[in-house]
Design a protein around this motif. Structure first.
Motif, PDB file in Angstrom:
ATOM      1  N   LEU A 112       0.817  -1.207   0.000  1.00 32.68           N
ATOM      2  CA  LEU A 112       0.000   0.000   0.000  1.00 32.68           C
ATOM      3  C   LEU A 112       0.854   1.263   0.000  1.00 32.68           C
ATOM      4  N   LEU A 113       2.071   1.142   0.525  1.00 34.87           N
ATOM      5  CA  LEU A 113       2.994   2.281   0.543  1.00 34.87           C
ATOM      6  C   LEU A 113       3.741   2.434  -0.780  1.00 34.87           C
ATOM      7  N   GLY A 114       3.383   1.605  -1.760  1.00 35.19           N
ATOM      8  CA  GLY A 114       3.985   1.726  -3.078  1.00 35.19           C
ATOM      9  C   GLY A 114       5.245   0.915  -3.270  1.00 35.19           C
ATOM     10  N   LYS A 115       5.547   0.062  -2.310  1.00 39.31           N
ATOM     11  CA  LYS A 115       6.711  -0.815  -2.421  1.00 39.31           C
ATOM     12  C   LYS A 115       6.252  -2.179  -2.930  1.00 39.31           C
ATOM     13  N   LYS A 116       7.197  -2.948  -3.462  1.00 38.23           N
ATOM     14  CA  LYS A 116       6.880  -4.274  -3.997  1.00 38.23           C
ATOM     15  C   LYS A 116       7.219  -5.331  -2.944  1.00 38.23           C
ATOM     16  N   SER A 117       6.180  -5.928  -2.359  1.00 34.07           N
ATOM     17  CA  SER A 117       6.418  -6.897  -1.286  1.00 34.07           C
ATOM     18  C   SER A 117       5.784  -8.244  -1.611  1.00 34.07           C
ATOM     19  N   MET A 118       6.318  -9.283  -0.958  1.00 31.60           N
ATOM     20  CA  MET A 118       5.762 -10.634  -1.054  1.00 31.60           C
ATOM     21  C   MET A 118       5.819 -11.284   0.316  1.00 31.60           C
ATOM     22  N   LEU A 119       4.952 -12.269   0.499  1.00 29.93           N
ATOM     23  CA  LEU A 119       4.962 -13.087   1.710  1.00 29.93           C
ATOM     24  C   LEU A 119       5.654 -14.413   1.417  1.00 29.93           C
ATOM     25  N   ALA A 120       6.293 -14.976   2.448  1.00 30.05           N
ATOM     26  CA  ALA A 120       6.828 -16.331   2.343  1.00 30.05           C
ATOM     27  C   ALA A 120       6.508 -17.024   3.666  1.00 30.05           C
ATOM     28  N   LEU A 121       5.430 -17.825   3.669  1.00 30.18           N
ATOM     29  CA  LEU A 121       4.932 -18.440   4.891  1.00 30.18           C
ATOM     30  C   LEU A 121       4.993 -19.959   4.810  1.00 30.18           C
ATOM     31  N   ARG A 122       4.746 -20.601   5.962  1.00 26.87           N
ATOM     32  CA  ARG A 122       4.677 -22.065   6.010  1.00 26.87           C
ATOM     33  C   ARG A 122       3.278 -22.540   5.632  1.00 26.87           C
ATOM     34  N   GLU A 123       3.208 -23.800   5.210  1.00 22.85           N
ATOM     35  CA  GLU A 123       1.909 -24.435   4.960  1.00 22.85           C
ATOM     36  C   GLU A 123       1.330 -24.944   6.277  1.00 22.85           C
TER      37      GLU A 123
ATOM     38  N   HIS B 157       4.952 -22.506   1.514  1.00 23.80           N
ATOM     39  CA  HIS B 157       5.661 -23.736   1.139  1.00 23.80           C
ATOM     40  C   HIS B 157       6.410 -24.334   2.323  1.00 23.80           C
ATOM     41  N   GLY B 158       6.149 -25.609   2.586  1.00 23.41           N
ATOM     42  CA  GLY B 158       6.826 -26.308   3.684  1.00 23.41           C
ATOM     43  C   GLY B 158       6.222 -25.936   5.027  1.00 23.41           C
ATOM     44  N   GLY B 159       6.402 -26.800   6.015  1.00 22.92           N
ATOM     45  CA  GLY B 159       5.778 -26.464   7.288  1.00 22.92           C
ATOM     46  C   GLY B 159       6.276 -27.220   8.494  1.00 22.92           C
ATOM     47  N   PRO B 160       7.587 -27.282   8.756  1.00 27.74           N
ATOM     48  CA  PRO B 160       8.038 -27.963   9.975  1.00 27.74           C
ATOM     49  C   PRO B 160       7.641 -27.182  11.217  1.00 27.74           C
ATOM     50  N   PHE B 161       7.175 -27.876  12.250  1.00 29.85           N
ATOM     51  CA  PHE B 161       6.863 -27.222  13.517  1.00 29.85           C
ATOM     52  C   PHE B 161       8.161 -26.713  14.152  1.00 29.85           C
ATOM     53  N   ALA B 162       8.064 -25.600  14.876  1.00 30.57           N
ATOM     54  CA  ALA B 162       9.267 -25.041  15.508  1.00 30.57           C
ATOM     55  C   ALA B 162       9.561 -25.667  16.858  1.00 30.57           C
ATOM     56  N   ASN B 163       8.559 -26.331  17.471  1.00 30.26           N
ATOM     57  CA  ASN B 163       8.840 -26.951  18.770  1.00 30.26           C
ATOM     58  C   ASN B 163       9.497 -28.321  18.628  1.00 30.26           C
TER      59      ASN B 163
ATOM     60  N   ASN C 183       9.671 -21.881   6.795  1.00 36.55           N
ATOM     61  CA  ASN C 183       9.257 -22.294   5.460  1.00 36.55           C
ATOM     62  C   ASN C 183      10.496 -22.590   4.620  1.00 36.55           C
ATOM     63  N   SER C 184      10.329 -22.993   3.394  1.00 34.83           N
ATOM     64  CA  SER C 184      11.447 -23.505   2.617  1.00 34.83           C
ATOM     65  C   SER C 184      12.417 -22.421   2.166  1.00 34.83           C
ATOM     66  N   VAL C 185      13.650 -22.832   2.005  1.00 35.68           N
ATOM     67  CA  VAL C 185      14.691 -21.954   1.472  1.00 35.68           C
ATOM     68  C   VAL C 185      14.329 -21.516   0.058  1.00 35.68           C
ATOM     69  N   VAL C 186      13.803 -22.447  -0.762  1.00 40.25           N
ATOM     70  CA  VAL C 186      13.464 -22.079  -2.143  1.00 40.25           C
ATOM     71  C   VAL C 186      12.324 -21.063  -2.175  1.00 40.25           C
ATOM     72  N   ALA C 187      11.400 -21.145  -1.218  1.00 39.61           N
ATOM     73  CA  ALA C 187      10.297 -20.175  -1.166  1.00 39.61           C
ATOM     74  C   ALA C 187      10.808 -18.790  -0.804  1.00 39.61           C
ATOM     75  N   THR C 188      11.606 -18.722   0.259  1.00 38.15           N
ATOM     76  CA  THR C 188      12.128 -17.428   0.702  1.00 38.15           C
ATOM     77  C   THR C 188      13.033 -16.823  -0.362  1.00 38.15           C
TER      78      THR C 188
ATOM     79  N   GLU D 131       8.070 -15.598   8.249  1.00 39.61           N
ATOM     80  CA  GLU D 131       7.896 -15.809   9.681  1.00 39.61           C
ATOM     81  C   GLU D 131       8.551 -17.114  10.101  1.00 39.61           C
ATOM     82  N   ALA D 132       8.779 -17.216  11.396  1.00 37.84           N
ATOM     83  CA  ALA D 132       9.313 -18.433  11.988  1.00 37.84           C
ATOM     84  C   ALA D 132       8.349 -18.875  13.088  1.00 37.84           C
ATOM     85  N   GLY D 133       8.209 -20.172  13.270  1.00 38.17           N
ATOM     86  CA  GLY D 133       7.174 -20.709  14.151  1.00 38.17           C
ATOM     87  C   GLY D 133       7.336 -20.389  15.622  1.00 38.17           C
ATOM     88  N   PHE D 134       6.206 -20.322  16.312  1.00 40.04           N
ATOM     89  CA  PHE D 134       6.129 -20.115  17.757  1.00 40.04           C
ATOM     90  C   PHE D 134       6.924 -18.885  18.186  1.00 40.04           C
ATOM     91  N   GLY D 135       7.511 -18.909  19.392  1.00 39.84           N
ATOM     92  CA  GLY D 135       8.218 -17.736  19.900  1.00 39.84           C
ATOM     93  C   GLY D 135       9.621 -17.608  19.336  1.00 39.84           C
TER      94      GLY D 135
END
Length: 552
Positions: free
Chosen positions: A81-92, A265-271, A277-282, A295-299
């Protein structure tokens, strides 16, 4: 309006249009219906220089909820919204939490990724492929033993478990091969949840298909009668297992409600795994956008530490800013308030519970990366409570910004986005927590004392024996993946806030040579969770038109 209702009323763009927004042509994606696609790798027209990387983490989770994914989505939308080009890279999302207690992982309110039902359920089939590949390997191991066992595998020392992507406590410990001579060799076995499989970790750390195959070949599946390790390469099935994951390694492209491109892409639990998420996704998002929000899982004690010490060396890109998500509700719970009393203003409890957030701020700043606190706003939060958090953060030299993303989407995170963009332009001096050449004990001590705030650790007799063997095999020069409760900085889930002087109890190590890390199982952590007394599945329904309700 409920999350699923907001998602179902969304006007999505065809995924081909979302792909074009980031410079992908139709021949660079494989569509799964109108609103999902896989990205073909390698990219044809990648940028020479990566964009900025923003890592979103949080305080220790509480039953009150923190909304890390919701903030991640809102922040990416706000940057656009601020006019920058952004993407998300999250876990499944895993079906375990979706059908269990935690729910889905697509954000919430007006800060969601869509199609929400598809992503939270079967999506593009990645988790099913991983489950199949994992269990194919298990079947091949037992068949090898049954058919003559030329590798001399000791059935008592097979460490490769079967998996299922649902919480099923009844399968944690099983006996297989019963029923007579033709049914196999009887032995003890067990099931992990799919997200704990080493194949999941490998998929998320592999740089490409060749690296995936190489890592799979190095998996240690057990030991022979001479206590020597046996790998997938020795079993001779590396190619078959890799073939089952040829599509799963391709990152998935979807969109937010605000049409921001999102790679999930990808979804290992952090605990129980490394929680990223995957290296290829990021890496793909970094090549296609100017700002990647991941993001990274949990705390921060779990997912963020593992992102920084396990994923970053493979990704070869350090975060430009770390965002720590906190809520007034969660801080009040850390300050001793019960869940049923969270709607009442309690500034004193926030002051007492702030120690948890302060500990995470300190641990993240030690990496030399700028840190911003995102206060995820809930409707019952009062101005006095929110201002107190901002004030307390300021006292320790950290900027805190209120984000109202559930109700307002990206528009509720404009100030947060401005702060993050400003922080991304600051110079950072990344310092890893440890050197892999250090001993396992030194690496664990660093994690316990500098990230958790504990006094030290102790090894069980079994863990001590394992460590001696690993050192003799040269397996001690890898990162450490701590399997620990997410609810506390310690290994005691009931010890909330910012405890000190505690000891982390390590009962067992699990070598993951394909992932290239050692898992340290602490306390009573389980690699196959169980369902709660009232699982989320009780509320999920579908009508005659195929419309799903009760999913969140």
């Amino acid at each position: 309006m409920k999350d699923i209702e907001i998602a179902q009323n969304a006007q999505m763009k065809p995924i081909i249009e979302i792909a074009k927004q980031v410079g992908l042509n139709e021949d660079e994606i494989e569509t799964y219906g109108r609103y999902k696609a896989k990205i073909s790798l390698p990219l044809k027209n990648k940028k020479e220089k990566n964009g900025k990387l923003i890592l979103v983490t949080a305080i220790n989770p509480t039953p009150a909820g923190e909304g890390k994914s919701t903030v991640s989505v809102g922040l990416a939308d706000a940057i656009n919204l601020l006019g920058k080009k952004s993407m998300l890279a999250l876990r499944e999302p895993s079906l375990g939490p979706v059908m269990g207690m935690k729910g889905g992982a697509t954000g919430g309110g007006y800060s969601q990724v869509v199609p929400m039902e598809d992503i939270n359920l079967h999506f593009t089939g990645d988790f099913h492929a991983l489950t199949t590949a994992n269990n194919t390997l298990a079947a091949l191991i037992d068949n090898h033993i049954y058919q003559g066992n030329s590798l001399n595998i000791d059935p008592r020392r097979v460490i490769w478990k079967r998996v299922l992507d649902i919480n099923d406590r009844a399968l944690r410990n099983v006996v297989i091969g019963l029923g007579g001579l033709t049914q196999g060799i009887p032995r003890e076995d067990g099931f992990d949840i799919t997200v704990a499989s080493e194949l999941m970790a490998i998929l998320c750390l592999a740089k490409d298909l060749n690296d995936l195959k190489h890592r799979i070949g190095n998996i240690v599946i057990g030991y022979n009668y001479e206590k020597e390790p046996i790998t997938v390469n020795q079993l001779g099935v590396t190619g078959a297992i890799t073939a089952l994951l040829k599509d799963a390694i391709k990152p998935n492209l979807v969109q937010t409600l605000n049409h921001t491109p999102a790679i999930i892409h990808g979804g290992p639990f952090a605990n129980i795994a490394h929680g990223c998420n995957s290296v290829v996704a990021t890496k793909t998002a970094l090549q296609l956008s100017d700002y990647t929000v991941t993001e990274a899982g949990f705390g921060a004690d779990l997912g963020a530490e593992k992102f920084l010490d396990i994923k970053v060396p493979v990704l070869k890109k350090t975060p430009d800013t770390i965002v720590i998500v906190a809520t007034a509700r969660a801080l009040k719970m850390n300050g001793g308030v019960k869940k049923e009393n969270l709607e009442s203003e309690n500034v004193t409890a926030i002051e007492e519970g702030f120690a948890n957030l302060a500990r995470h701020i300190k641990s993240m700043k030690r990496y030399g990366v700028p840190v911003v606190v995102a206060i995820n706003k809930f409707t019952a939060d009062t101005t006095a409570e929110l201002n107190k958090i901002i004030e307390l953060c300021k006292e320790i030299g950290t900027q805190a910004v209120v984000a109202d993303v559930w109700a307002k989407g990206g528009n509720g995170a404009i100030q947060l986005a401005q702060s993050v963009i400003e922080m991304c332009d600051k110079k950072s001096d990344f310092k890893a927590l440890y050197d892999n050449e250090q001993s396992v004990e030194e690496k664990i001590n660093k994690i316990v004392t500098e990230i958790y705030g504990g006094k030290g650790y102790e090894l069980s007799p079994k863990a001590k024996r394992q460590l001696k063997m690993f050192e003799s095999l040269g397996w001690d020069k890898m990162p450490i993946c701590m399997a620990k409760t997410q609810y506390s900085l310690s290994d005691d889930a009931k010890l909330v806030g910012a405890p000190s002087g505690f000891i982390i109890h390590i009962r067992e190590f699990v070598p993951k040579l394909g992932s290239k890390f050692l898992v340290a199982l602490t306390g009573n952590i389980l690699t196959m969770p169980g369902l709660p007394k009232v699982p989320a599945a009780d509320n999920i329904d579908i009508d005659e038109t195929g419309k799903i309700t009760g999913l969140y």
